[in-house]
Scaffold this motif. Structure first.
Motif, PDB file in Angstrom:
ATOM      1  N   LYS A  75       0.835  -1.211   0.000  1.00 22.40           N
ATOM      2  CA  LYS A  75       0.000   0.000   0.000  1.00 22.40           C
ATOM      3  C   LYS A  75       0.868   1.259   0.000  1.00 22.40           C
ATOM      4  N   ARG A  76       1.983   1.219   0.738  1.00 25.94           N
ATOM      5  CA  ARG A  76       2.899   2.365   0.766  1.00 25.94           C
ATOM      6  C   ARG A  76       3.504   2.600  -0.619  1.00 25.94           C
ATOM      7  N   LEU A  77       3.921   1.521  -1.274  1.00 20.88           N
ATOM      8  CA  LEU A  77       4.519   1.647  -2.601  1.00 20.88           C
ATOM      9  C   LEU A  77       3.494   2.110  -3.640  1.00 20.88           C
ATOM     10  N   LEU A  78       2.263   1.591  -3.543  1.00 28.91           N
ATOM     11  CA  LEU A  78       1.218   2.006  -4.473  1.00 28.91           C
ATOM     12  C   LEU A  78       0.915   3.502  -4.340  1.00 28.91           C
ATOM     13  N   LYS A  79       0.877   3.976  -3.114  1.00 27.79           N
ATOM     14  CA  LYS A  79       0.621   5.397  -2.882  1.00 27.79           C
ATOM     15  C   LYS A  79       1.711   6.247  -3.523  1.00 27.79           C
ATOM     16  N   LEU A  80       2.966   5.828  -3.357  1.00 26.64           N
ATOM     17  CA  LEU A  80       4.084   6.556  -3.969  1.00 26.64           C
ATOM     18  C   LEU A  80       3.999   6.516  -5.493  1.00 26.64           C
ATOM     19  N   TYR A  81       3.659   5.349  -6.033  1.00 24.30           N
ATOM     20  CA  TYR A  81       3.579   5.204  -7.487  1.00 24.30           C
ATOM     21  C   TYR A  81       2.458   6.065  -8.065  1.00 24.30           C
ATOM     22  N   LEU A 110       7.348   6.997  -7.623  1.00 22.57           N
ATOM     23  CA  LEU A 110       7.960   5.662  -7.671  1.00 22.57           C
ATOM     24  C   LEU A 110       7.809   5.090  -9.065  1.00 22.57           C
ATOM     25  N   GLU A 111       8.876   4.458  -9.543  1.00 26.13           N
ATOM     26  CA  GLU A 111       8.840   3.783 -10.832  1.00 26.13           C
ATOM     27  C   GLU A 111       9.270   2.339 -10.631  1.00 26.13           C
ATOM     28  N   ARG A 112       9.105   1.553 -11.685  1.00 24.73           N
ATOM     29  CA  ARG A 112       9.593   0.185 -11.628  1.00 24.73           C
ATOM     30  C   ARG A 112      11.093   0.209 -11.413  1.00 24.73           C
ATOM     31  N   LYS A 113      11.581  -0.683 -10.542  1.00 21.72           N
ATOM     32  CA  LYS A 113      13.004  -0.673 -10.214  1.00 21.72           C
ATOM     33  C   LYS A 113      13.855  -0.929 -11.445  1.00 21.72           C
ATOM     34  N   GLU A 114      14.864  -0.078 -11.598  1.00 24.13           N
ATOM     35  CA  GLU A 114      15.759  -0.240 -12.746  1.00 24.13           C
ATOM     36  C   GLU A 114      16.490  -1.572 -12.689  1.00 24.13           C
ATOM     37  N   GLU A 120       3.250  -4.895 -11.852  1.00 20.58           N
ATOM     38  CA  GLU A 120       4.640  -5.037 -12.285  1.00 20.58           C
ATOM     39  C   GLU A 120       5.561  -4.185 -11.429  1.00 20.58           C
ATOM     40  N   VAL A 121       5.120  -2.987 -11.069  1.00 22.83           N
ATOM     41  CA  VAL A 121       5.918  -2.118 -10.202  1.00 22.83           C
ATOM     42  C   VAL A 121       6.084  -2.755  -8.819  1.00 22.83           C
ATOM     43  N   LEU A 122       4.972  -3.236  -8.247  1.00 17.70           N
ATOM     44  CA  LEU A 122       5.041  -3.883  -6.933  1.00 17.70           C
ATOM     45  C   LEU A 122       5.944  -5.112  -6.983  1.00 17.70           C
ATOM     46  N   THR A 123       5.812  -5.899  -8.046  1.00 15.17           N
ATOM     47  CA  THR A 123       6.643  -7.098  -8.181  1.00 15.17           C
ATOM     48  C   THR A 123       8.122  -6.739  -8.237  1.00 15.17           C
TER      49      THR A 123
END
Length: 398
Positions: A172-178, A183-187, A365-368
């Protein structure tokens, strides 16, 4: 009980686990539900060998473990392992927390020998639990021999729901940032994908089979060959150092993928992942046939106490390590908790949580990219590597 009836019952249990997980949006993990149903089954009408009766004897389970762990190695490039060094430090910190608190407070409450037997299975899997169980039995400590098995069987009951809770908070924290554009998908995740694709392409001339010959059986052959090479390496090293062949399967899977010999997720592409996972899950739950009601009552107090105290120590040390390495407390704790179950539970729980949080493919995909690699690496480090080393060390104290 006939073979097909046994198979129907066991697959029904796995389906019920999935059903409950979907209905509760992963608040109740499927593995937890399945473990409870297996335990109830063994305490009532299940034959003790129901898993073998259904067609999954230990020899089959060991075979799929070789294939699955080598296949998991193809998910992690050398670049990704290097990028996950923080995860490795935090996972080891969690284990140090368990050792520190159990060897002090735990020893005062339950005794030195109990803690020596408990720690390796608590931070590991079936191998470390069997090592400690046999060592305790050889030392004449029959109750502790049973304890080593039961703590391995029961530890996930605490680990599954706690992991689901902290991963949901992290997701939920990551989704809020995205969603706020922060937040972007990790390089590193995308880079790992591109790196594997590039190496496969670069190795095409050397390894690629014409497409009409690149059958499922050819993929299985390559996967089995890499697994066998890992086994041979383990055997060759045995006189010098005792290295688990499963550790080398992971390493060889990473190397084989990095040079383009194995495709990424080759077992899935060979249409064998689902069956292999089914066999491994049944093998894991087969361990519950040891946990009879009388045994559970006899060791209930040290069992619950050891797990609770150990998790507290794990949380404290992972929180400190996470602060130092700038990883969120929830993600750091989740990585440490992989010690309580390892693969495939870390993979399953993480995906269940991600799927429950969003239906948007890009968000998933971002969360993964942020959550799955550290969970997989954490599970490999704790269960596959560190726990076996601990067990080999701790047996000398009995």
């Amino acid at each position: 009980m006939s073979q097909m009836l046994a198979l129907v019952i066991l697959t029904l249990i796995l389906f019920i686990g999935d059903l409950v997980a979907v209905r509760t949006k992963a608040w109740v993990p499927s593995i937890f539900v399945c473990a409870v149903l297996f335990l109830l089954g063994y305490w009532t009408f299940f034959p003790q060998d129901i898993v073998a009766l259904a067609g999954v004897p230990p020899v089959v389970a060991v075979m799929v473990m070789y294939l699955l762990i080598t296949n998991m190695g193809t998910l992690l490039s050398l670049k990704e392992l290097k990028n996950q060094w923080k995860t490795i430090v935090i996972a080891i910190s969690g284990i140090l927390g368990i050792i520190a608190i159990l060897m002090t407070i735990g020893t005062l409450l339950f005794g030195f020998e109990t803690m020596i037997v408990a720690i390796p299975p608590l931070v590991g899997g079936v191998v470390s639990s069997l090592i400690m169980s046999e060592a305790a039995n050889a030392a004449g400590l029959t109750t502790l021999s049973v304890f080593a098995i039961v703590i391995y069987v029961i530890q996930g009951f605490a680990g599954y729901p706690i992991t689901s809770i902290v991963l949901k908070k992290e997701g939920k924290r990551l989704l809020k940032l995205y969603r706020n554009g922060q937040l972007e998908r990790k390089e590193s995740y995308q880079g790992a994908k591109e790196e594997v694709a590039a190496t496969v392409e670069a190795g095409a001339v050397r390894w690629k089979m014409p497409e009409k010959y690149n059958t499922d059986f050819y993929k299985f052959f390559k996967l089995a060959l890499v697994s066998y090479l890992a086994y041979l390496a383990s055997t060759a090293l045995a006189p010098v150092v005792n290295v688990s062949p499963f550790i080398l399967c992971l390493l060889f899977g990473v190397i084989a993928s990095s040079i383009g010999f194995l495709e990424k997720q080759v077992l899935q592409k060979a249409n064998g992942f689902g069956f292999a996972l089914l066999a491994l899950m049944l093998f894991i739950f087969d361990g519950l046939n040891k946990a009879t009601p009388s045994m559970m009552l006899e060791i209930l107090y040290p069992l619950i106490g050891t797990i609770i105290i150990g998790i507290i120590g794990m949380y404290i040390f992972s929180f400190i390590a996470g602060k130092i390495l700038k990883m969120s407390k929830d993600m750091a704790f989740a990585v440490s908790l992989t010690a309580l179950y390892g693969f495939p539970a870390d993979y399953i729980i993480t995906n269940e949580v991600i799927n429950s949080l969003t239906e948007d493919e890009k968000e998933r995909e971002v969360l993964t990219s942020h959550m799955l690699p550290p969970m997989l690496v954490g599970g490999f480090i704790t269960v596959t590597i560190v726990s076996v080393i601990l067990a080999g060390t701790f047996v000398s104290f009995l």
